[in-house]
Write a protein that holds these residues in place. Sequence first.
Motif, PDB file in Angstrom:
ATOM      1  N   GLN A   1       0.866  -1.167   0.000  1.00 35.40           N
ATOM      2  CA  GLN A   1       0.000   0.000   0.000  1.00 35.40           C
ATOM      3  C   GLN A   1       0.913   1.230   0.000  1.00 35.40           C
ATOM      4  OE1 GLN A   1      -3.473   0.311   0.200  1.00 35.40           O
ATOM      5  NE2 GLN A   1      -3.575  -1.895  -0.177  1.00 35.40           N
ATOM      6  N   VAL A   2       0.621   2.208  -0.845  1.00 33.38           N
ATOM      7  CA  VAL A   2       1.426   3.427  -0.913  1.00 33.38           C
ATOM      8  C   VAL A   2       0.491   4.605  -0.665  1.00 33.38           C
ATOM      9  CG1 VAL A   2       2.985   4.828  -2.313  1.00 33.38           C
ATOM     10  CG2 VAL A   2       2.957   2.347  -2.599  1.00 33.38           C
ATOM     11  N   LYS A   3       0.862   5.452   0.287  1.00 34.47           N
ATOM     12  CA  LYS A   3       0.035   6.606   0.643  1.00 34.47           C
ATOM     13  C   LYS A   3       0.915   7.851   0.682  1.00 34.47           C
ATOM     14  CE  LYS A   3      -2.804   8.475   4.285  1.00 34.47           C
ATOM     15  NZ  LYS A   3      -2.251   9.198   5.391  1.00 34.47           N
ATOM     16  N   PHE A   4       0.385   8.943   0.143  1.00 32.36           N
ATOM     17  CA  PHE A   4       1.088  10.225   0.151  1.00 32.36           C
ATOM     18  C   PHE A   4       0.271  11.229   0.939  1.00 32.36           C
ATOM     19  CE2 PHE A   4       2.444   8.123  -3.702  1.00 32.36           C
ATOM     20  CZ  PHE A   4       3.799   8.396  -3.773  1.00 32.36           C
ATOM     21  N   ASP A   5       0.951  12.106   1.679  1.00 32.68           N
ATOM     22  CA  ASP A   5       0.293  13.286   2.241  1.00 32.68           C
ATOM     23  C   ASP A   5       1.214  14.473   1.972  1.00 32.68           C
ATOM     24  OD1 ASP A   5       2.247  13.377   4.310  1.00 32.68           O
ATOM     25  OD2 ASP A   5       0.951  12.334   5.726  1.00 32.68           O
TER      26      ASP A   5
ATOM     27  N   GLU B   1       3.522  15.822   3.678  1.00 32.99           N
ATOM     28  CA  GLU B   1       4.896  15.715   4.163  1.00 32.99           C
ATOM     29  C   GLU B   1       5.595  14.405   3.850  1.00 32.99           C
ATOM     30  OE1 GLU B   1       6.344  17.332   8.022  1.00 32.99           O
ATOM     31  OE2 GLU B   1       4.187  17.421   8.417  1.00 32.99           O
ATOM     32  N   TYR B   2       4.836  13.300   3.773  1.00 30.58           N
ATOM     33  CA  TYR B   2       5.467  11.993   3.702  1.00 30.58           C
ATOM     34  C   TYR B   2       4.843  11.089   2.649  1.00 30.58           C
ATOM     35  CZ  TYR B   2       7.599  13.113   8.193  1.00 30.58           C
ATOM     36  OH  TYR B   2       8.311  13.708   9.191  1.00 30.58           O
ATOM     37  N   CYS B   3       5.626  10.088   2.263  1.00 30.22           N
ATOM     38  CA  CYS B   3       5.141   8.946   1.509  1.00 30.22           C
ATOM     39  C   CYS B   3       5.308   7.746   2.429  1.00 30.22           C
ATOM     40  CB  CYS B   3       5.955   8.738   0.234  1.00 30.22           C
ATOM     41  SG  CYS B   3       5.548   7.207  -0.607  1.00 30.22           S
ATOM     42  N   TYR B   4       4.273   6.928   2.524  1.00 31.70           N
ATOM     43  CA  TYR B   4       4.297   5.745   3.365  1.00 31.70           C
ATOM     44  C   TYR B   4       4.167   4.513   2.471  1.00 31.70           C
ATOM     45  CZ  TYR B   4       2.814   9.327   6.696  1.00 31.70           C
ATOM     46  OH  TYR B   4       2.717  10.471   7.439  1.00 31.70           O
ATOM     47  N   ILE B   5       5.073   3.558   2.644  1.00 31.22           N
ATOM     48  CA  ILE B   5       4.949   2.273   1.976  1.00 31.22           C
ATOM     49  C   ILE B   5       4.648   1.268   3.070  1.00 31.22           C
ATOM     50  CG2 ILE B   5       6.101   0.515   0.587  1.00 31.22           C
ATOM     51  CD1 ILE B   5       7.832   2.783  -0.576  1.00 31.22           C
ATOM     52  N   MET B   6       3.471   0.618   2.937  1.00 35.40           N
ATOM     53  CA  MET B   6       2.973  -0.258   3.997  1.00 35.40           C
ATOM     54  C   MET B   6       2.672  -1.648   3.462  1.00 35.40           C
ATOM     55  SD  MET B   6       0.376   2.537   5.631  1.00 35.40           S
ATOM     56  CE  MET B   6      -0.115   3.155   4.039  1.00 35.40           C
ATOM     57  N   THR B   7       2.535  -2.575   4.390  1.00 33.89           N
ATOM     58  CA  THR B   7       2.095  -3.912   4.018  1.00 33.89           C
ATOM     59  C   THR B   7       0.679  -3.819   3.469  1.00 33.89           C
ATOM     60  OG1 THR B   7       1.349  -4.281   6.286  1.00 33.89           O
ATOM     61  CG2 THR B   7       3.553  -5.100   5.710  1.00 33.89           C
ATOM     62  N   SER B   8       0.235  -4.866   2.789  1.00 38.04           N
ATOM     63  CA  SER B   8      -1.073  -4.823   2.122  1.00 38.04           C
ATOM     64  C   SER B   8      -2.224  -4.587   3.086  1.00 38.04           C
ATOM     65  CB  SER B   8      -1.309  -6.100   1.323  1.00 38.04           C
ATOM     66  OG  SER B   8      -1.261  -7.221   2.185  1.00 38.04           O
ATOM     67  N   ASP B   9      -2.107  -5.058   4.322  1.00 33.95           N
ATOM     68  CA  ASP B   9      -3.182  -4.850   5.297  1.00 33.95           C
ATOM     69  C   ASP B   9      -3.008  -3.562   6.099  1.00 33.95           C
ATOM     70  OD1 ASP B   9      -1.035  -5.493   6.910  1.00 33.95           O
ATOM     71  OD2 ASP B   9      -2.001  -7.220   7.861  1.00 33.95           O
ATOM     72  N   ARG B  10      -1.995  -2.781   5.741  1.00 35.92           N
ATOM     73  CA  ARG B  10      -1.666  -1.498   6.386  1.00 35.92           C
ATOM     74  C   ARG B  10      -1.316  -1.631   7.867  1.00 35.92           C
ATOM     75  NH1 ARG B  10      -4.723   3.477   3.686  1.00 35.92           N
ATOM     76  NH2 ARG B  10      -4.723   2.704   1.569  1.00 35.92           N
ATOM     77  N   SER B  11      -0.969  -2.829   8.304  1.00 40.23           N
ATOM     78  CA  SER B  11      -0.630  -3.031   9.712  1.00 40.23           C
ATOM     79  C   SER B  11       0.794  -2.589  10.031  1.00 40.23           C
ATOM     80  CB  SER B  11      -0.815  -4.501  10.088  1.00 40.23           C
ATOM     81  OG  SER B  11       0.089  -5.305   9.351  1.00 40.23           O
ATOM     82  N   THR B  12       1.661  -2.567   9.022  1.00 38.46           N
ATOM     83  CA  THR B  12       3.064  -2.206   9.243  1.00 38.46           C
ATOM     84  C   THR B  12       3.510  -1.202   8.195  1.00 38.46           C
ATOM     85  OG1 THR B  12       3.482  -4.450  10.043  1.00 38.46           O
ATOM     86  CG2 THR B  12       5.398  -3.127   9.475  1.00 38.46           C
ATOM     87  N   CYS B  13       4.089  -0.113   8.678  1.00 37.70           N
ATOM     88  CA  CYS B  13       4.699   0.866   7.769  1.00 37.70           C
ATOM     89  C   CYS B  13       6.153   0.460   7.569  1.00 37.70           C
ATOM     90  CB  CYS B  13       4.610   2.272   8.353  1.00 37.70           C
ATOM     91  SG  CYS B  13       5.287   3.528   7.248  1.00 37.70           S
ATOM     92  N   LEU B  14       6.494   0.092   6.345  1.00 38.33           N
ATOM     93  CA  LEU B  14       7.850  -0.357   6.036  1.00 38.33           C
ATOM     94  C   LEU B  14       8.797   0.814   5.831  1.00 38.33           C
ATOM     95  CD1 LEU B  14       6.809  -3.137   3.536  1.00 38.33           C
ATOM     96  CD2 LEU B  14       7.541  -3.452   5.910  1.00 38.33           C
ATOM     97  N   ILE B  15       8.295   1.865   5.181  1.00 38.42           N
ATOM     98  CA  ILE B  15       9.111   3.052   4.905  1.00 38.42           C
ATOM     99  C   ILE B  15       8.252   4.295   5.058  1.00 38.42           C
ATOM    100  CG2 ILE B  15      10.424   4.322   3.163  1.00 38.42           C
ATOM    101  CD1 ILE B  15      11.049   1.719   1.847  1.00 38.42           C
TER     102      ILE B  15
END
Length: 164
Positions: free
Chosen positions: A87-91, A93-107
């Motif tokens: 899962q990739v999310k932008f706001d 300030e940040y870009c978040y790369i997360m596991t598919s269930d969004r339980s863990t932010c990898l980066i």
Amino acid sequence: MCKEEQEEEWLIDSAFSLHMTGRLEYLRDFMPICNGENVTFDNNVNRIIKGYSVLTAWNFSIQKVAYVEGFKHNLINVGQLCKAGYQVKFDNEYCYIMTSDRSTCLIKSKSEGTMYPLDVSLIIGKPQFCFLSKAVSEVSWLWHRKLVHLEFRYINNLVTGEFV
């Protein structure tokens, strides 16, 4: 081309259709291809994909990174990350790369203007200190770190029940 001219940081990008780099030393398990596809850039320069490989950080791996000889940048494609199950999310300030269930932010990468540099510590090339795991790479690397860099063959033996 001099290595000094090449970028060292990785950028999260949505314009290109592939993960790409011109730095073979960043990649692991390189698989050359004979008749590589052409990649055309904005300035109408063509380069040939020489092969594909894996980019590995301490807590995740990115598969199918194209090695394009002579390419000066390092790009991680948002669409390819999503197809791989992240899962990739932008706001603002940040870009978040997360596991598919969004339980863990990898980066979590802080933006620099309109760019989002990938803020990770890469494992450059093939690690000399451990064997490749048969288990899922993200889980294997996590346990490798938790068990104070125990070799992957021993981790596999634990998983398969060969140790009590």
